[in-house]
Write a protein that holds these residues in place. Structure first.
Motif, PDB file in Angstrom:
ATOM      1  N   UNK A   1       0.853  -1.167   0.000  1.00  0.00           N
ATOM      2  CA  UNK A   1       0.000   0.000   0.000  1.00  0.00           C
ATOM      3  C   UNK A   1       0.900   1.232   0.000  1.00  0.00           C
ATOM      4  N   UNK A   2       0.695   2.099  -0.915  1.00  0.00           N
ATOM      5  CA  UNK A   2       1.559   3.258  -1.059  1.00  0.00           C
ATOM      6  C   UNK A   2       1.243   4.349  -0.039  1.00  0.00           C
ATOM      7  N   UNK A   3      -0.006   4.513   0.317  1.00  0.00           N
ATOM      8  CA  UNK A   3      -0.396   5.577   1.233  1.00  0.00           C
ATOM      9  C   UNK A   3      -0.386   5.065   2.664  1.00  0.00           C
ATOM     10  N   UNK A   4       0.816   4.911   3.209  1.00  0.00           N
ATOM     11  CA  UNK A   4       0.904   4.286   4.515  1.00  0.00           C
ATOM     12  C   UNK A   4       1.575   5.147   5.585  1.00  0.00           C
ATOM     13  N   UNK A   5       1.869   6.393   5.306  1.00  0.00           N
ATOM     14  CA  UNK A   5       2.522   7.263   6.280  1.00  0.00           C
ATOM     15  C   UNK A   5       1.691   8.507   6.542  1.00  0.00           C
ATOM     16  N   UNK A   6       1.669   8.922   7.820  1.00  0.00           N
ATOM     17  CA  UNK A   6       1.029  10.179   8.188  1.00  0.00           C
ATOM     18  C   UNK A   6       1.870  10.804   9.290  1.00  0.00           C
ATOM     19  N   UNK A   7       2.069  12.093   9.208  1.00  0.00           N
ATOM     20  CA  UNK A   7       2.887  12.815  10.179  1.00  0.00           C
ATOM     21  C   UNK A   7       1.986  13.684  11.048  1.00  0.00           C
ATOM     22  N   UNK A   8       2.286  13.716  12.353  1.00  0.00           N
ATOM     23  CA  UNK A   8       1.536  14.537  13.305  1.00  0.00           C
ATOM     24  C   UNK A   8       2.457  15.593  13.888  1.00  0.00           C
ATOM     25  N   UNK A   9       1.955  16.803  13.946  1.00  0.00           N
ATOM     26  CA  UNK A   9       2.705  17.916  14.525  1.00  0.00           C
ATOM     27  C   UNK A   9       2.870  17.688  16.024  1.00  0.00           C
ATOM     28  N   UNK A  10       4.038  17.971  16.532  1.00  0.00           N
ATOM     29  CA  UNK A  10       4.292  17.839  17.955  1.00  0.00           C
ATOM     30  C   UNK A  10       3.856  19.046  18.765  1.00  0.00           C
ATOM     31  N   UNK A  11       3.379  20.081  18.083  1.00  0.00           N
ATOM     32  CA  UNK A  11       3.022  21.317  18.776  1.00  0.00           C
ATOM     33  C   UNK A  11       1.515  21.544  18.857  1.00  0.00           C
ATOM     34  N   UNK A  12       0.782  21.168  17.805  1.00  0.00           N
ATOM     35  CA  UNK A  12      -0.630  21.569  17.764  1.00  0.00           C
ATOM     36  C   UNK A  12      -1.604  20.466  17.358  1.00  0.00           C
ATOM     37  N   UNK A  13      -1.156  19.304  17.006  1.00  0.00           N
ATOM     38  CA  UNK A  13      -2.087  18.249  16.637  1.00  0.00           C
ATOM     39  C   UNK A  13      -2.413  18.169  15.153  1.00  0.00           C
ATOM     40  N   UNK A  14      -1.815  19.014  14.334  1.00  0.00           N
ATOM     41  CA  UNK A  14      -2.027  18.932  12.877  1.00  0.00           C
ATOM     42  C   UNK A  14      -1.552  17.581  12.378  1.00  0.00           C
ATOM     43  N   UNK A  15      -2.279  17.006  11.419  1.00  0.00           N
ATOM     44  CA  UNK A  15      -1.893  15.729  10.807  1.00  0.00           C
ATOM     45  C   UNK A  15      -1.868  15.890   9.292  1.00  0.00           C
ATOM     46  N   UNK A  16      -0.866  15.307   8.669  1.00  0.00           N
ATOM     47  CA  UNK A  16      -0.839  15.285   7.212  1.00  0.00           C
ATOM     48  C   UNK A  16      -1.789  14.186   6.742  1.00  0.00           C
ATOM     49  N   UNK A  17      -2.235  14.238   5.494  1.00  0.00           N
ATOM     50  CA  UNK A  17      -3.024  13.120   4.970  1.00  0.00           C
ATOM     51  C   UNK A  17      -2.141  11.880   4.812  1.00  0.00           C
ATOM     52  N   UNK A  19      -0.126   9.197   2.990  1.00  0.00           N
ATOM     53  CA  UNK A  19       0.556   9.282   1.711  1.00  0.00           C
ATOM     54  C   UNK A  19       1.914   8.612   1.770  1.00  0.00           C
ATOM     55  N   UNK A  20       2.698   8.878   0.759  1.00  0.00           N
ATOM     56  CA  UNK A  20       4.070   8.366   0.728  1.00  0.00           C
ATOM     57  C   UNK A  20       4.878   9.062   1.810  1.00  0.00           C
ATOM     58  N   UNK A  21       5.951   8.443   2.220  1.00  0.00           N
ATOM     59  CA  UNK A  21       6.790   9.004   3.271  1.00  0.00           C
ATOM     60  C   UNK A  21       7.304  10.389   2.881  1.00  0.00           C
ATOM     61  N   UNK A  22       7.753  10.546   1.649  1.00  0.00           N
ATOM     62  CA  UNK A  22       8.295  11.841   1.221  1.00  0.00           C
ATOM     63  C   UNK A  22       7.215  12.919   1.186  1.00  0.00           C
ATOM     64  N   UNK A  23       5.981  12.549   0.830  1.00  0.00           N
ATOM     65  CA  UNK A  23       4.888  13.524   0.837  1.00  0.00           C
ATOM     66  C   UNK A  23       4.618  14.020   2.255  1.00  0.00           C
ATOM     67  N   UNK A  24       4.616  13.094   3.202  1.00  0.00           N
ATOM     68  CA  UNK A  24       4.394  13.474   4.594  1.00  0.00           C
ATOM     69  C   UNK A  24       5.481  14.357   5.134  1.00  0.00           C
ATOM     70  N   UNK A  25       6.718  14.045   4.784  1.00  0.00           N
ATOM     71  CA  UNK A  25       7.846  14.862   5.238  1.00  0.00           C
ATOM     72  C   UNK A  25       7.735  16.283   4.708  1.00  0.00           C
TER      73      UNK A  25
END
Length: 77
Positions: A1-17, A19-25
């Motif tokens: 599955x290509x869309x397997x990474x999501x990043x969460x902000x450590x300050x406010x709770x924002x989450x990326x959709x 996606x690929x690891x590079x997209x999340x970064x």
């Protein structure tokens, strides 16, 4: 599955959709530039469970191997 990474902000709770690891970064870096410009990007990386690529195909392969072992055991005298 290509869309397997999501990043969460450590300050406010924002989450990326998901996606690929590079997209999340890129997404979390962009978020930090806009919302937290004086901080280094942080937070956590979430990895979607079950996205290893070994799903139904692995189950079928294991099933076939078990069936072959049962047949081999049954035919030996």
């Amino acid at each position: 599955m290509a869309d397997s990474y999501r990043y969460r902000c450590g300050e406010c709770g924002y989450r990326t959709p998901w996606g690929h690891q590079s997209q999340g970064e890129r997404g979390i870096a962009s978020h930090y530039e806009k919302r937290h410009p004086y901080l280094d990007p942080g937070g956590i990386v979430e990895y979607r469970q079950g996205s290893s690529g070994c799903g139904a195909g692995c189950l079928v392969a294991v099933g076939i191997l078990v069936l072959l072992l049962v047949i081999a055991a049954a035919t030996q005298h």
